[in-house]
Design a protein around this motif. Structure first.
Motif, PDB file in Angstrom:
ATOM      1  N   GLY A  46       6.395  17.433   2.161  1.00  0.00           N
ATOM      2  CA  GLY A  46       7.637  17.712   1.301  1.00  0.00           C
ATOM      3  C   GLY A  46       8.851  17.084   1.575  1.00  0.00           C
ATOM      4  O   GLY A  46      10.046  17.725   1.197  1.00  0.00           O
ATOM      5  N   LYS A  47       8.696  15.549   1.372  1.00  0.00           N
ATOM      6  CA  LYS A  47      10.171  15.314   1.170  1.00  0.00           C
ATOM      7  C   LYS A  47      10.422  14.578   0.117  1.00  0.00           C
ATOM      8  O   LYS A  47       9.191  14.939  -0.909  1.00  0.00           O
ATOM      9  N   CYS A 104      -0.856  13.924   6.605  1.00  0.00           N
ATOM     10  CA  CYS A 104      -1.270  13.908   5.772  1.00  0.00           C
ATOM     11  C   CYS A 104      -2.774  13.563   6.017  1.00  0.00           C
ATOM     12  O   CYS A 104      -3.631  13.511   6.083  1.00  0.00           O
ATOM     13  N   THR A 105      -3.474  15.699   5.740  1.00  0.00           N
ATOM     14  CA  THR A 105      -4.559  15.527   5.394  1.00  0.00           C
ATOM     15  C   THR A 105      -5.765  15.351   4.003  1.00  0.00           C
ATOM     16  O   THR A 105      -6.771  15.984   3.852  1.00  0.00           O
ATOM     17  N   ILE A 114       1.400  -0.903  -0.176  1.00  0.00           N
ATOM     18  CA  ILE A 114      -0.111   0.088   0.251  1.00  0.00           C
ATOM     19  C   ILE A 114       1.256   0.615   0.539  1.00  0.00           C
ATOM     20  O   ILE A 114       1.661   1.324   1.014  1.00  0.00           O
ATOM     21  N   LEU A 115       0.875   1.572  -1.512  1.00  0.00           N
ATOM     22  CA  LEU A 115       1.942   3.393  -1.217  1.00  0.00           C
ATOM     23  C   LEU A 115       1.173   4.292  -0.827  1.00  0.00           C
ATOM     24  O   LEU A 115      -0.412   4.584  -1.805  1.00  0.00           O
ATOM     25  N   LEU A 116       1.905   4.672  -0.625  1.00  0.00           N
ATOM     26  CA  LEU A 116       1.202   6.743   0.521  1.00  0.00           C
ATOM     27  C   LEU A 116       1.732   7.933  -0.022  1.00  0.00           C
ATOM     28  O   LEU A 116       2.017   8.785   0.644  1.00  0.00           O
ATOM     29  N   PRO A 117       1.364   8.085  -1.802  1.00  0.00           N
ATOM     30  CA  PRO A 117       2.543   9.463  -1.808  1.00  0.00           C
ATOM     31  C   PRO A 117       1.523  10.515  -1.571  1.00  0.00           C
ATOM     32  O   PRO A 117       2.553  11.732  -1.468  1.00  0.00           O
ATOM     33  N   GLY A 118       0.824  10.156  -0.783  1.00  0.00           N
ATOM     34  CA  GLY A 118       0.338  11.895   0.084  1.00  0.00           C
ATOM     35  C   GLY A 118       0.697  12.215   1.092  1.00  0.00           C
ATOM     36  O   GLY A 118       1.261  13.985   0.891  1.00  0.00           O
ATOM     37  N   THR A 119       1.794  11.641   1.511  1.00  0.00           N
ATOM     38  CA  THR A 119       2.255  11.242   3.017  1.00  0.00           C
ATOM     39  C   THR A 119       4.044  11.927   2.919  1.00  0.00           C
ATOM     40  O   THR A 119       4.182  13.568   2.864  1.00  0.00           O
ATOM     41  N   THR A 139      -4.659   7.282   1.234  1.00  0.00           N
ATOM     42  CA  THR A 139      -4.538   8.524   1.264  1.00  0.00           C
ATOM     43  C   THR A 139      -3.711   8.059   2.078  1.00  0.00           C
ATOM     44  O   THR A 139      -3.030   9.617   2.774  1.00  0.00           O
ATOM     45  N   ASP A 140      -3.750   8.258   3.403  1.00  0.00           N
ATOM     46  CA  ASP A 140      -2.969   7.964   4.267  1.00  0.00           C
ATOM     47  C   ASP A 140      -3.740   8.598   5.160  1.00  0.00           C
ATOM     48  O   ASP A 140      -2.869   9.875   6.165  1.00  0.00           O
TER      49      ASP A 140
END
Length: 297
Positions: free
Chosen positions: A182-183, A210-211, A172-177, A203-204
């Motif tokens: 800002g990483k 992450c909101t 499960i990938l969480l690109p939003g985080t 979404t995480d």
């Protein structure tokens, strides 16, 4: 806060997922870190599931961090989770899954394995926060305990990828985080996909890192920063996401016998969903065949 106060705070956020086309979510505890507060969190999740059209699948994550009073006696908190929290959560049937934040500075491989095996003994299915900051060997552990999923995986090793593929652990990938914080280091989606691993997106959504609630926006990030195709990102947000929760026989695709969770988009082709970055092109949403969103509301 009381259960009712938390419920009232959360209900608008829960319903906001529907507006953006999401019909099923997983929700984790893990912000109380005491027996009473973890139980309270899971009871609120149950209340929200009954009060919303959204399906909410609960996960116990008492192993999210160590309370201040256990910073120097971490194994005692692990014992509390295994001997008190998990048995009560299971007895009250408040969770489907048990999750652990297995990471350097948090729960070690040994501690995580003990917690997850305790969960298994009490009927809770394992899943894992894995290799978010460093390669800790958590992906390998996810494979060894038969976890449904390993989340994050920004620093997963080649050996971890190989073992996850062998054990059919969903990534499960969480690109939003990564984006929200800002990483620069995103999960190696192409290596995971090329290894034959089922890759899901989520979404995480959480108050700390992450909101973001919009899965279409997560699809945009996946296309931009994870080098996923539009089709891959769409599958990762639907059918494979359902697989990561053990729900792919009922939701996540349009087939005879499924629950008829349907999103109708105000677009003329699939590519326009992630193309409208940050926009909401959801027109209508049906949950189990009943309309719950019309014209995006």
């Amino acid at each position: 806060s009381s259960k009712d106060e938390i419920f009232q705070e959360c209900l608008p956020k829960i319903n906001s997922f529907l507006d953006k086309g999401t019909t099923t979510i997983e929700a984790k505890s893990g912000y109380g870190l005491t027996l009473d507060d973890e139980i309270k969190s899971l009871e609120v999740i149950k209340m929200l599931d009954k009060s919303s059209k959204l399906d909410i699948i609960p996960t116990f994550m008492g192993a999210h961090d160590f309370p201040d009073e256990y910073k120097d006696t971490k194994d005692k908190y692990v014992d509390l989770i295994c001997n008190k929290m998990i048995p009560e959560v299971a007895d009250k049937k408040l969770a489907v899954f048990c999750d652990v934040f297995c990471e350097e500075g948090y729960f070690s491989i040994k501690q995580s394995e003990k917690i997850l095996k305790s969960g298994i003994d009490h009927g809770l299915i394992p899943r894992l926060h894995a290799d978010e900051f460093v390669d800790s060997g958590a992906a390998e552990l996810a494979a060894e305990v038969g976890a449904f999923s390993a989340d994050h995986l920004m620093h997963v090793s080649d050996e971890g990828i190989r073992k996850m593929a062998e054990a059919d652990v969903v990534a499960i990938l969480l690109p939003g985080t990564t984006f929200f914080l800002g990483k620069q280091t995103y999960a190696p989606s192409r290596k995971l996909i090329d290894a034959g691993i089922s890759v899901a997106l989520a979404t995480d959504f959480n108050p700390g890192s992450c909101t973001i609630q919009s899965m279409p926006f997560i699809m945009s990030l996946a296309c931009l920063y994870l080098n996923m195709s539009v089709e891959e990102s769409f599958m990762a947000a639907t059918q494979i996401a359902a697989k990561s929760l053990g729900r792919d026989k009922s939701v996540g695709s349009l087939e005879v016998g499924m629950e008829a969770d349907v999103v109708i988009w105000d677009v003329d082709r699939l590519e326009r969903i992630p193309y409208h970055v940050g926009g909401n092109k959801v027109h209508r949403v049906f949950k189990s065949g009943k309309e719950v969103v019309y014209r995006g509301k």
